[in-house]
Scaffold this active site. Structure first.
Site, PDB file in Angstrom:
ATOM      1  N   PHE A   7      12.321   3.426  -4.772  1.00  0.00           N
ATOM      2  CA  PHE A   7      11.571   2.529  -5.661  1.00  0.00           C
ATOM      3  C   PHE A   7      10.074   2.843  -5.626  1.00  0.00           C
ATOM      4  O   PHE A   7       9.485   3.307  -6.617  1.00  0.00           O
ATOM      5  CB  PHE A   7      11.877   1.085  -5.243  1.00  0.00           C
ATOM      6  CG  PHE A   7      10.907   0.049  -5.731  1.00  0.00           C
ATOM      7  CD1 PHE A   7      10.601  -0.060  -7.080  1.00  0.00           C
ATOM      8  CD2 PHE A   7      10.313  -0.829  -4.829  1.00  0.00           C
ATOM      9  CE1 PHE A   7       9.700  -1.017  -7.520  1.00  0.00           C
ATOM     10  CE2 PHE A   7       9.423  -1.792  -5.265  1.00  0.00           C
ATOM     11  CZ  PHE A   7       9.113  -1.881  -6.608  1.00  0.00           C
ATOM     12  N   THR A  31      19.488   5.641  -0.084  1.00  0.00           N
ATOM     13  CA  THR A  31      19.252   4.382  -0.809  1.00  0.00           C
ATOM     14  C   THR A  31      18.434   4.608  -2.087  1.00  0.00           C
ATOM     15  O   THR A  31      18.337   3.716  -2.911  1.00  0.00           O
ATOM     16  CB  THR A  31      18.513   3.346   0.083  1.00  0.00           C
ATOM     17  OG1 THR A  31      17.288   3.923   0.538  1.00  0.00           O
ATOM     18  CG2 THR A  31      19.357   2.944   1.274  1.00  0.00           C
ATOM     19  N   LEU A  38      12.083  19.833   8.830  1.00  0.00           N
ATOM     20  CA  LEU A  38      11.976  20.315   7.455  1.00  0.00           C
ATOM     21  C   LEU A  38      10.863  21.347   7.354  1.00  0.00           C
ATOM     22  O   LEU A  38       9.932  21.365   8.174  1.00  0.00           O
ATOM     23  CB  LEU A  38      11.718  19.163   6.477  1.00  0.00           C
ATOM     24  CG  LEU A  38      10.309  18.569   6.379  1.00  0.00           C
ATOM     25  CD1 LEU A  38      10.110  17.929   5.025  1.00  0.00           C
ATOM     26  CD2 LEU A  38      10.085  17.543   7.475  1.00  0.00           C
ATOM     27  N   LYS A  64      16.141   6.544  12.916  1.00  0.00           N
ATOM     28  CA  LYS A  64      15.897   7.992  12.964  1.00  0.00           C
ATOM     29  C   LYS A  64      14.847   8.425  11.938  1.00  0.00           C
ATOM     30  O   LYS A  64      13.984   9.255  12.233  1.00  0.00           O
ATOM     31  CB  LYS A  64      17.209   8.758  12.748  1.00  0.00           C
ATOM     32  CG  LYS A  64      18.106   8.735  13.983  1.00  0.00           C
ATOM     33  CD  LYS A  64      19.474   9.298  13.719  1.00  0.00           C
ATOM     34  CE  LYS A  64      19.478  10.798  13.655  1.00  0.00           C
ATOM     35  NZ  LYS A  64      20.880  11.318  13.474  1.00  0.00           N
ATOM     36  N   GLY A 105       4.569  16.846  11.780  1.00  0.00           N
ATOM     37  CA  GLY A 105       4.546  18.268  12.155  1.00  0.00           C
ATOM     38  C   GLY A 105       4.268  19.143  10.942  1.00  0.00           C
ATOM     39  O   GLY A 105       3.494  20.114  11.027  1.00  0.00           O
ATOM     40  N   LYS A 138       0.618  18.824  10.071  1.00  0.00           N
ATOM     41  CA  LYS A 138      -0.206  19.551  11.063  1.00  0.00           C
ATOM     42  C   LYS A 138      -0.161  21.048  10.777  1.00  0.00           C
ATOM     43  O   LYS A 138      -1.208  21.720  10.760  1.00  0.00           O
ATOM     44  CB  LYS A 138       0.312  19.241  12.465  1.00  0.00           C
ATOM     45  CG  LYS A 138      -0.375  19.987  13.579  1.00  0.00           C
ATOM     46  CD  LYS A 138       0.051  19.398  14.931  1.00  0.00           C
ATOM     47  CE  LYS A 138      -0.289  20.342  16.062  1.00  0.00           C
ATOM     48  NZ  LYS A 138       0.870  21.164  16.492  1.00  0.00           N
ATOM     49  N   TYR A 192      14.178  -1.620  11.676  1.00  0.00           N
ATOM     50  CA  TYR A 192      13.120  -1.270  10.723  1.00  0.00           C
ATOM     51  C   TYR A 192      11.747  -1.533  11.331  1.00  0.00           C
ATOM     52  O   TYR A 192      10.872  -0.666  11.328  1.00  0.00           O
ATOM     53  CB  TYR A 192      13.308  -2.099   9.458  1.00  0.00           C
ATOM     54  CG  TYR A 192      12.389  -1.730   8.313  1.00  0.00           C
ATOM     55  CD1 TYR A 192      12.563  -0.545   7.615  1.00  0.00           C
ATOM     56  CD2 TYR A 192      11.358  -2.585   7.919  1.00  0.00           C
ATOM     57  CE1 TYR A 192      11.738  -0.211   6.547  1.00  0.00           C
ATOM     58  CE2 TYR A 192      10.531  -2.263   6.855  1.00  0.00           C
ATOM     59  CZ  TYR A 192      10.729  -1.074   6.164  1.00  0.00           C
ATOM     60  OH  TYR A 192       9.911  -0.751   5.111  1.00  0.00           O
ATOM     61  N   THR A 240       6.717  -5.753  -2.363  1.00  0.00           N
ATOM     62  CA  THR A 240       6.380  -5.164  -3.655  1.00  0.00           C
ATOM     63  C   THR A 240       7.616  -5.225  -4.537  1.00  0.00           C
ATOM     64  O   THR A 240       8.736  -5.080  -4.038  1.00  0.00           O
ATOM     65  CB  THR A 240       5.920  -3.711  -3.449  1.00  0.00           C
ATOM     66  OG1 THR A 240       4.728  -3.720  -2.638  1.00  0.00           O
ATOM     67  CG2 THR A 240       5.611  -3.014  -4.767  1.00  0.00           C
TER      68      THR A 240
END
Ligand code: UDP
Length: 323
Positions: A13, A37, A63, A93, A104, A107, A147, A177
């Site tokens: 969203f 989600t 990644l 996670k 990372g 950086k 959360y 929001t």
């Protein structure tokens, strides 16, 4: 050359509205989402855009993004109570490992970093409104902890990267929001009430309905996020070293919100009172003086106007997710 931004949760969203804003500002956008989600529908209008790339990826795994990256925005996470209770471990996670991986990346690329934190770091607050200096009141083993604690850990990790590596970190504490592209089934008050009102079903207000939230229209929140992303460092009062609250200061009870939505939709629905979920915060309202001072930001869209635009979106049957 256009600045290049990588955003996780870009098909969510908030993330998809941020993609829109970044493209409108001339950025190149790499949108990363595992669609847990989020929904492809939120970015389908961008797929042919020459400065937009969609990558299906899960940032709980390391990644890598080829080429230069000027900004990393970490917005990936289940974000509604219903979603994060459904995916508790993934929520932890993505808030912990996902924050580590995206820090990372920032950086390695020498990029600026924006963390989507949350008013949930304040838990069920004992002071109101909540300034950024308030440390919060969180149940570390409650249903919301997956959360809340993930966001708190993310803030700690981002701050450590700022102090240790001098990374240009920005932390946004985003309050409630709402707007188009919320899923019909994400369980939050606004899409749930709108769906129920349009279907002529009872609006399920939890508890007494006297608990409050302050609801900010999505374009206002995104404007604050964009300003924070590109804000310069100020030596003594750096946005890099402080989180910034972004949200509306117009506080409303959930009962009044339900009644307002019934009025705007001209629905015949009534209110049905249902049990209050555990650890549901009783009040929530940001002190936004820091955002005003540092970013010259304040929300502009009234609740009535914002709800009308959101209701319009739901009326057109555009919302993803079956109720
Ligand atoms: N709420 C409600 N009925 C619903 C969904 C939510 O009364 O069908 C209440 C919920 O208990 C909370 C408030 O609305 O007090 C806002 O809930 P939401 O899930 O939108 O956001 P959050 O609790 O994360 O602020």
């Amino acid at each position: 050359m256009a600045a290049r931004a990588c955003i996780t949760g870009g098909a969510g969203f908030l993330g998809s509205h941020l993609c829109d804003r970044l493209l409108a500002e001339g950025f190149e956008v790499v949108c990363i989402d595992n669609l847990l989600t989020g929904t492809p529908q939120n970015v389908s209008h961008l797929l042919d855009h020459p400065r937009f790339t969609f990558v299906r990826g899960d940032v709980t795994k390391p990644l890598w993004v080829e080429g230069p990256v000027d900004y990393v925005l970490h917005f990936g996470s289940p974000a509604s109570p219903k979603d994060y209770v459904r995916y508790p471990i993934h929520t932890l996670k993505v808030g912990a490992l996902g924050t580590h991986h995206t820090l990372g990346l920032a950086k390695a690329k020498g990029a600026g970093y924006l963390l989507a934190s949350s008013s949930e770091v304040y838990g069920d607050p004992q002071i109101s409104p909540q300034p950024e200096t308030y440390w919060g009141h969180v149940n570390p083993v409650g249903v919301r902890s997956v959360y809340d604690e993930a966001k708190r850990f993310g803030e700690a990790l981002a701050t450590a990267y700022y102090h240790t590596h001098g990374l240009a970190v920005r932390i946004a504490r985003i309050f409630n929001t709402y707007g188009p592209r919320m899923r019909a089934d994400d369980g939050r008050a606004v899409p749930t009430f709108i769906g129920q009102a349009l279907a002529g079903e009872p609006l399920t207000v939890y508890g007494t309905g006297l608990q409050t939230r302050s609801l900010c229209y999505v374009t206002d929140t995104v404007d604050g996020l964009f300003r924070l992303l590109v804000s310069p460092d100020a030596a003594d009062d750096s946005p890099a070293s402080f989180p910034v609250n972004l949200g509306s200061v117009d506080e409303i009870t959930m009962r009044d919100l339900a009644e307002l939505i019934i009025r705007i939709t001209r629905s015949r629905s009534r209110i049905s009172y249902e049990p209050l979920p555990p650890d549901d915060p009783k009040v929530r309202r940001p002190d936004i003086s820091r955002a005003a001072r540092l970013l010259g930001w304040a929300p502009r869209v009234s609740l009535a106007d914002g709800l009308a635009m959101t209701i319009d979106y739901f009326r057109q049957g555009l919302a993803a997710g079956a109720r």
